[in-house]
Design a protein around this motif. Structure first.
Motif, PDB file in Angstrom:
ATOM      1  N   ARG A 103     -43.348  -2.027   3.954  1.00 12.76           N
ATOM      2  CA  ARG A 103     -42.460  -1.239   4.947  1.00 12.76           C
ATOM      3  C   ARG A 103     -40.992  -1.534   4.770  1.00 12.76           C
ATOM      4  NH1 ARG A 103     -45.873  -3.344  10.449  1.00 12.76           N
ATOM      5  NH2 ARG A 103     -47.843  -2.131  10.322  1.00 12.76           N
ATOM      6  N   GLU A 136     -38.162   1.276   3.976  1.00 13.86           N
ATOM      7  CA  GLU A 136     -36.866   1.273   4.623  1.00 13.86           C
ATOM      8  C   GLU A 136     -35.871   1.190   3.972  1.00 13.86           C
ATOM      9  OE1 GLU A 136     -34.685  -1.140   8.377  1.00 13.86           O
ATOM     10  OE2 GLU A 136     -36.657  -1.704   7.466  1.00 13.86           O
ATOM     11  N   GLN A 163     -47.460   7.183   6.125  1.00 10.99           N
ATOM     12  CA  GLN A 163     -47.407   6.684   7.632  1.00 10.99           C
ATOM     13  C   GLN A 163     -47.645   4.990   7.138  1.00 10.99           C
ATOM     14  OE1 GLN A 163     -51.198   8.365   9.396  1.00 10.99           O
ATOM     15  NE2 GLN A 163     -49.871   9.660  10.493  1.00 10.99           N
ATOM     16  N   ASP A 164     -46.802   4.296   7.942  1.00 15.50           N
ATOM     17  CA  ASP A 164     -46.865   2.898   7.755  1.00 15.50           C
ATOM     18  C   ASP A 164     -48.251   2.200   7.885  1.00 15.50           C
ATOM     19  OD1 ASP A 164     -44.092   3.069   7.861  1.00 15.50           O
ATOM     20  OD2 ASP A 164     -43.908   1.843   9.615  1.00 15.50           O
ATOM     21  N   GLN A 194     -51.072  -0.351   8.280  1.00 15.23           N
ATOM     22  CA  GLN A 194     -51.408  -1.344   9.241  1.00 15.23           C
ATOM     23  C   GLN A 194     -52.400  -2.530   8.725  1.00 15.23           C
ATOM     24  OE1 GLN A 194     -49.918  -0.788  12.464  1.00 15.23           O
ATOM     25  NE2 GLN A 194     -49.071   1.109  11.433  1.00 15.23           N
TER      26      GLN A 194
END
Length: 664
Positions: free
Chosen positions: A258, A262, A552-553, A555
């Motif tokens: 993540r 970013e 999509q991030d 999990q």
């Protein structure tokens, strides 16, 4: 601390670090002074009143940070090859501070403005390329971002450095803790005698006299699985291997992925892969994706065909931990080759001197003299002085070949001193391997895979030793990640070159050469099991790619991995990825993030270059001089594909790789 050995250049030959004088308490003071000195040097450059020139700006930056460079190279070599709790504590403290330090330089607006102001007129080709690289480095580090975004970038970089250290230290602890202890020697049936002795020696070193310990190597596939007859023990070893890093590293990799995404968006890229590839030889991420996609179908089909053969041999539905065992049986039946037959012919010192060094002498004219008077970073590390054909000194080579609990897995090359005309330095390089150490007085017998690894890593060493560049920024292996494996992969060819193989493949007791028919069968047998080898590599590569191109991030690490492998059509239960996410050190702690494709990308150049050597007479001094002059000596001093074209006379062709891998 006036006696700190880092505070002055080493007085030893080639500026070899004074390892005998270095202690853990020297590191932090040296790091602190080194960072302070470089920041002062940078401030002087940024604030200079005279107009910016190449010498007072770019060359001055190249000269800055000498103390920090000295301590960093030694410390991180020790952190990888011979760590301990104190070194790990220092590593946890210093890595985020180094991230802050590098950001303080690259985000210095006045410094970047001076670099931009350096006129390019009148510079040599290498100087113009160095200026261009500095501009690129600063831009990629965020020099053009708004202040608010720069502050966020600093926080991301600091956290990433901390997480990478935690990942690396977790993995070392997990790998040591996951080693399989065997109390009943009968369960080791199938292993060679020297492998059993090595397992007993590992147990003794761990305080378990009378037992046996099967240590784990870094990849998923463990070499002992090819020989262990006890299926339950094979399963135990396999599950220990694929369970490393769970659960400690699971949350770390999600967080790191993540953060990298970013950071990429902050810098104007769609994802981390696009950010990485923008500074590689691959033209863009689409080119990488397309190449990988073309390789998958044929590789998977080959792996399925191989699995059918193994099922037939086994007589039952095999599992992942059975593959290597029955592959060896099929190999033995088809080619009459048994890995245990070959080990007596691969004694470490003979492989090194009569194989690795011999090939380098025949090709490049260089020679090697062991220097027992010089101390390496560990008692197992051996120091060799390297001389050019005319007898002039070239540099130092250190070989640290044995596994130990304080050493991370895998094999790698480090530069302890970088060659550069600017600093007047010759190279000092080290190769690290992880070969099981036998009891005292017993020979170190290697698998053929370990032999090839030794040739591979020495290819990196040659890239460092032959460096002949003006500036440290370009020294040796300072090339794009998807180019750096190319010279080392080329050097693997000499492990199987007939005259070289015949020179080192001799029985460790009798000195008799390996029988010619066994040599031929061994070379033919290398073509077998290429489907498995290619799929396990591609699965790891595509897993790396998925972690750094997600929309999509993620999990959960395990669920993300399952979905990624399924989407890439490489989710073969019999062929797990070469590395699973929680022990994929290359991409989380080793600089290969979104870059594990580099091995296959470089192999295109490698396979094409092997064809060139064969077309031009193979192992000759003339060929060595051409390859050294055009490629190995140039480091990063020109665009890498420009160097390849100058050597090959054209762009690379992919067909030699496809033929090698059985993918045509």
């Amino acid at each position: 601390m006036t006696e700190n050995p880092f505070f002055a250049p080493s007085p030893l030959p080639y500026r070899l670090p004074p390892f005998a004088d270095i202690r853990e308490e020297h590191y932090l003071p040296a790091f602190e002074r080194g960072m302070a000195e470089q920041l002062a040097e940078v401030e002087a450059i940024a604030g200079a009143p005279e107009p910016a020139t190449f010498d007072n700006t770019v060359v001055a930056l190249e000269r800055s940070g000498e103390l920090l460079d000295r301590v960093s190279t030694v410390f991180f070599n020790q952190a990888s090859s011979h760590t301990n709790p104190e070194v790990q504590r220092i590593q946890q403290e210093v890595t985020p501070r180094l991230a802050q330090h590098h950001d303080a330089i690259h985000l210095n607006g006045r410094l970047f403005a001076r670099i931009r102001a350096v006129p390019a007129g009148g510079l040599s080709a290498e100087q113009r390329w160095l200026l261009e690289r500095y501009v690129t480095d600063f831009v990629r580090a965020g020099a053009e971002l708004a202040p608010r975004d720069q502050e966020r970038l600093k926080a991301v970089n600091e956290e990433l450095s901390t997480l990478a250290t935690r990942f690396e230290q977790n993995l070392l602890a997990h790998t040591n803790a996951s080693a399989v202890v065997v109390d009943d020697e009968a369960r080791l049936a199938g292993l060679s005698e020297d492998a059993i002795r090595a397992a007993a020696e590992t147990a003794r070193a761990r305080g378990l006299p009378g037992g046996h310990v099967l240590s784990l190597v870094l990849p998923t596939g463990q070499p002992v699985l090819a020989e262990l007859a006890d299926r339950d023990l094979r399963e135990q070893v396999h599950r220990a291997s694929i369970g490393r890093g769970l659960p400690d590293n699971s949350e770390l990799v999600v967080r790191m992925a993540r953060l990298r995404a970013e950071r990429a968006r902050l810098l104007g890229y769609a994802d981390h892969a696009e950010y990485v590839v923008a500074d590689q030889t691959a033209p863009d991420t689409r080119a990488v994706t397309e190449m990988l996609g073309k390789l998958v179908p044929a590789a998977v089909a080959n792996a399925h065909r191989e699995a059918d053969e193994l099922r037939e041999e086994a007589g039952f539905e095999i599992a992942a931990w059975d593959w290597s065992f029955y592959a060896e049986k099929v190999r033995a039946a088809r080619h009459q080759v048994d890995g245990r037959q070959m080990r007596p012919y691969f004694e470490l010192d003979r492989v090194l001197r009569d194989g690795v060094f011999h090939a380098a002498h025949e090709l490049y004219g260089i020679s090697f003299t062991e220097r027992p008077d010089l101390t390496g970073h560990h008692p197992d590390a051996r120091v060799f002085e390297v001389f050019d054909e005319d007898g002039s000194p070239l540099g130092l080579f250190l070989g640290d070949f044995y596994a130990r609990e304080s050493k991370r897995g895998g094999a790698w090359m480090n530069s302890l001193v970088r060659q550069s005309a600017l600093e007047g330095t010759r190279p000092v390089v080290v190769n690290n391997l992880n070969i099981a150490k036998p009891p005292a007085g017993q020979p170190t017998l290697m698998t053929f895979e370990e032999v090839v690894t030794m040739f591979h890593e020495f290819g990196h060493a040659l890239h460092g030793l032959f460096s002949d560049v003006g500036y440290p920024r370009f020294s040796g292996t300072a090339v794009p990640r998807d180019f750096v494996e190319y010279p080392s992969q080329v050097n693997e060819m000499w492990a199987v070159w007939p005259s070289v193989l015949a020179n080192y493949a001799r029985h460790h007791q009798t000195g008799e050469p390996m029988p010619g028919d066994l040599l031929e069968r061994m070379l033919e047998a290398r073509k077998f099991n290429q489907g498995h080898a290619t799929v396990e590599y591609l699965a790891a590569t595509l897993l790396d790619w998925a972690w750094h191109t997600f929309e999509q991030d993620p999990q959960d690490a395990e669920e993300f991995e399952r979905r990624a492998l399924r989407a890439a059509n490489v989710d073969l239960p019999l062929v797990p990825p070469r590395y699973r996410s929680t022990y994929f050190a290359h991409i989380w702690a080793g600089g290969y993030s979104a870059g594990y494709y580099s091995y296959i990308w470089s192999e295109v150049l490698d396979a094409d270059t092997v064809e060139w050597f064969k077309e031009n007479g193979g192992l000759t001094r003339e060929n060595g001089d051409i390859f050294r002059r055009a490629l190995l000596s140039r480091g990063g001093s020109l665009p890498p594909m420009e160097a390849f074209r100058a050597f090959r006379g054209r762009d690379p062709r992919i067909e030699p790789l496809l033929e090698r891998r059985g993918l045509l």
